[in-house]
Design a protein around this motif. Structure first.
Motif, short mmCIF file in Angstrom:
data_model
loop_
_atom_site.label_atom_id
_atom_site.label_comp_id
_atom_site.label_asym_id
_atom_site.label_seq_id
_atom_site.Cartn_x
_atom_site.Cartn_y
_atom_site.Cartn_z
N LYS A 7 0.82 -1.21 0.00
CA LYS A 7 0.00 0.00 0.00
C LYS A 7 0.85 1.26 0.00
CE LYS A 7 -3.91 -2.17 2.10
NZ LYS A 7 -5.22 -1.98 2.52
N ASP A 8 2.01 1.21 0.66
CA ASP A 8 2.86 2.40 0.68
C ASP A 8 3.44 2.69 -0.70
OD1 ASP A 8 4.47 0.13 0.91
OD2 ASP A 8 5.95 1.12 2.18
N VAL A 9 3.68 1.66 -1.50
CA VAL A 9 4.17 1.86 -2.87
C VAL A 9 3.07 2.51 -3.71
CG1 VAL A 9 4.97 0.70 -4.97
CG2 VAL A 9 5.84 -0.02 -2.73
N LEU A 10 1.85 2.02 -3.56
CA LEU A 10 0.74 2.60 -4.31
C LEU A 10 0.47 4.04 -3.87
CD1 LEU A 10 -1.70 -0.44 -4.39
CD2 LEU A 10 -0.31 0.45 -6.26
N ALA A 11 0.55 4.29 -2.57
CA ALA A 11 0.36 5.66 -2.07
C ALA A 11 1.44 6.58 -2.61
CB ALA A 11 0.34 5.66 -0.54
N SER A 12 2.65 6.09 -2.64
CA SER A 12 3.76 6.90 -3.16
C SER A 12 3.57 7.17 -4.65
CB SER A 12 5.08 6.17 -2.92
OG SER A 12 6.15 6.91 -3.43
#
Length: 69
Positions: A7-12
């Protein structure tokens, strides 16, 4: 089956996309007001690069939508 994306990759990726969209808008405004042809050409080159980057980040959007909440 593809591996889940953190999720942090998608948020980034979403954040980067937002920043690129804002920067593209700035470059377009500056191009519209530039009177020097060299400056316009240079800004056009920058715009092409930014657009390519934006397209790369947009590829993540369908993945983000498919990720379970």
């Amino acid at each position: 089956m593809t591996a889940p994306i953190a999720k942090d990759v998608l948020a980034s990726a979403t954040l980067h996309l937002d920043v690129l969209e804002e920067f593209i808008a700035v470059v377009r405004r500056r191009m519209a007001s530039a009177t020097d042809s060299f400056a316009r050409d240079s800004l056009n080159d920058l715009l092409l690069s930014l657009t390519e980057q934006r397209d790369s980040y947009q590829a993540f959007l369908p993945l983000a939508a498919a990720e379970p909440v």
